[in-house]
Design a protein around this motif. Structure first.
Motif, PDB file in Angstrom:
ATOM      1  N   LYS A  15     -84.163 -92.393 -80.523  1.00 43.39           N
ATOM      2  CA  LYS A  15     -83.903 -91.525 -79.365  1.00 43.39           C
ATOM      3  C   LYS A  15     -82.558 -91.880 -78.726  1.00 43.39           C
ATOM      4  CE  LYS A  15     -85.924 -90.878 -74.739  1.00 43.39           C
ATOM      5  NZ  LYS A  15     -87.103 -91.234 -73.942  1.00 43.39           N
ATOM      6  N   ARG A  40     -80.117 -93.812 -80.053  1.00 41.20           N
ATOM      7  CA  ARG A  40     -79.037 -93.708 -81.027  1.00 41.20           C
ATOM      8  C   ARG A  40     -78.524 -92.262 -81.061  1.00 41.20           C
ATOM      9  NH1 ARG A  40     -81.635 -95.302 -85.737  1.00 41.20           N
ATOM     10  NH2 ARG A  40     -81.860 -97.371 -84.863  1.00 41.20           N
ATOM     11  N   ASP A  41     -79.453 -91.307 -81.092  1.00 39.65           N
ATOM     12  CA  ASP A  41     -79.093 -89.885 -81.126  1.00 39.65           C
ATOM     13  C   ASP A  41     -78.420 -89.439 -79.828  1.00 39.65           C
ATOM     14  OD1 ASP A  41     -80.211 -89.860 -83.636  1.00 39.65           O
ATOM     15  OD2 ASP A  41     -82.027 -88.759 -83.037  1.00 39.65           O
ATOM     16  N   LYS A  42     -79.003 -89.810 -78.685  1.00 41.72           N
ATOM     17  CA  LYS A  42     -78.424 -89.399 -77.384  1.00 41.72           C
ATOM     18  C   LYS A  42     -77.035 -89.992 -77.191  1.00 41.72           C
ATOM     19  CE  LYS A  42     -81.299 -86.721 -75.326  1.00 41.72           C
ATOM     20  NZ  LYS A  42     -80.989 -85.309 -75.359  1.00 41.72           N
ATOM     21  N   CYS A  43     -76.893 -91.268 -77.503  1.00 46.45           N
ATOM     22  CA  CYS A  43     -75.595 -91.916 -77.315  1.00 46.45           C
ATOM     23  C   CYS A  43     -74.548 -91.311 -78.245  1.00 46.45           C
ATOM     24  CB  CYS A  43     -75.716 -93.423 -77.519  1.00 46.45           C
ATOM     25  SG  CYS A  43     -76.596 -94.227 -76.158  1.00 46.45           S
ATOM     26  N   ALA A  44     -74.940 -90.961 -79.457  1.00 47.92           N
ATOM     27  CA  ALA A  44     -74.000 -90.313 -80.386  1.00 47.92           C
ATOM     28  C   ALA A  44     -73.582 -88.949 -79.852  1.00 47.92           C
ATOM     29  CB  ALA A  44     -74.633 -90.176 -81.761  1.00 47.92           C
ATOM     30  N   THR A  45     -74.532 -88.207 -79.323  1.00 45.86           N
ATOM     31  CA  THR A  45     -74.247 -86.871 -78.775  1.00 45.86           C
ATOM     32  C   THR A  45     -73.271 -86.950 -77.610  1.00 45.86           C
ATOM     33  OG1 THR A  45     -76.427 -86.067 -79.432  1.00 45.86           O
ATOM     34  CG2 THR A  45     -75.291 -84.827 -77.705  1.00 45.86           C
ATOM     35  N   TYR A  46     -73.460 -87.919 -76.728  1.00 48.84           N
ATOM     36  CA  TYR A  46     -72.628 -88.035 -75.527  1.00 48.84           C
ATOM     37  C   TYR A  46     -71.494 -89.048 -75.678  1.00 48.84           C
ATOM     38  CZ  TYR A  46     -76.006 -85.086 -73.161  1.00 48.84           C
ATOM     39  OH  TYR A  46     -76.806 -84.030 -72.795  1.00 48.84           O
ATOM     40  N   ASP A  47     -71.285 -89.540 -76.884  1.00 46.20           N
ATOM     41  CA  ASP A  47     -70.189 -90.458 -77.200  1.00 46.20           C
ATOM     42  C   ASP A  47     -70.217 -91.719 -76.331  1.00 46.20           C
ATOM     43  OD1 ASP A  47     -68.032 -91.187 -78.774  1.00 46.20           O
ATOM     44  OD2 ASP A  47     -66.573 -90.398 -77.343  1.00 46.20           O
ATOM     45  N   LYS A 102     -76.360 -88.922 -69.994  1.00 47.30           N
ATOM     46  CA  LYS A 102     -76.083 -87.480 -69.913  1.00 47.30           C
ATOM     47  C   LYS A 102     -74.993 -87.163 -68.891  1.00 47.30           C
ATOM     48  CE  LYS A 102     -80.633 -85.904 -71.395  1.00 47.30           C
ATOM     49  NZ  LYS A 102     -81.870 -85.226 -70.985  1.00 47.30           N
TER      50      LYS A 102
END
Length: 108
Positions: free
Chosen positions: A50, A52-59, A30
């Motif tokens: 969890k 995969r989604d967070k890392c995609a959101t924050y590139d 984050k």
């Protein structure tokens, strides 16, 4: 090839450039400090989704590799499901070594 990636993880840990543990890895992602996140291949489906989604959101690049015991042993700890590399040099080295292992492994 993966032995070099595991050695690089150990060096990153000793250099203080590796973050481990659920909450601290999430915080690093984050805050933009994580350069590469490694999730153990034997992590639960929820954990993998969890991150995969967070890392995609924050590139942030995410790789699923090793198992929890191999990951933990590489950094001198007990079983670890998630680690983040906070240094681009170490992240690049590990990416390169994992890429040599198999370019088609763990693709969604």
């Amino acid at each position: 090839m993966t032995n070099k990636a595991l050695s690089a993880l150990g060096m990153a840990m000793r250099a203080g450039k590796l973050v481990t543990g659920d909450e601290t890895v999430l915080k690093a992602v984050k805050q933009g400090k994580a350069r590469l996140v490694i999730v153990a291949a034997d992590a639960s489906d929820n954990t993998r989704k969890k991150y995969r989604d967070k890392c995609a959101t924050y590139d942030v690049e995410l790789v699923e590799a090793f198992d929890r015991y191999t990951l933990g042993a590489a950094i001198g700890k007990e079983a670890r499901v998630i680690v983040a590399i906070a240094d681009e040099g170490f992240a690049s080295l590990i990416r390169k070594q994992l890429g040599k292992h198999s370019e088609v492994e763990n693709i969604d």
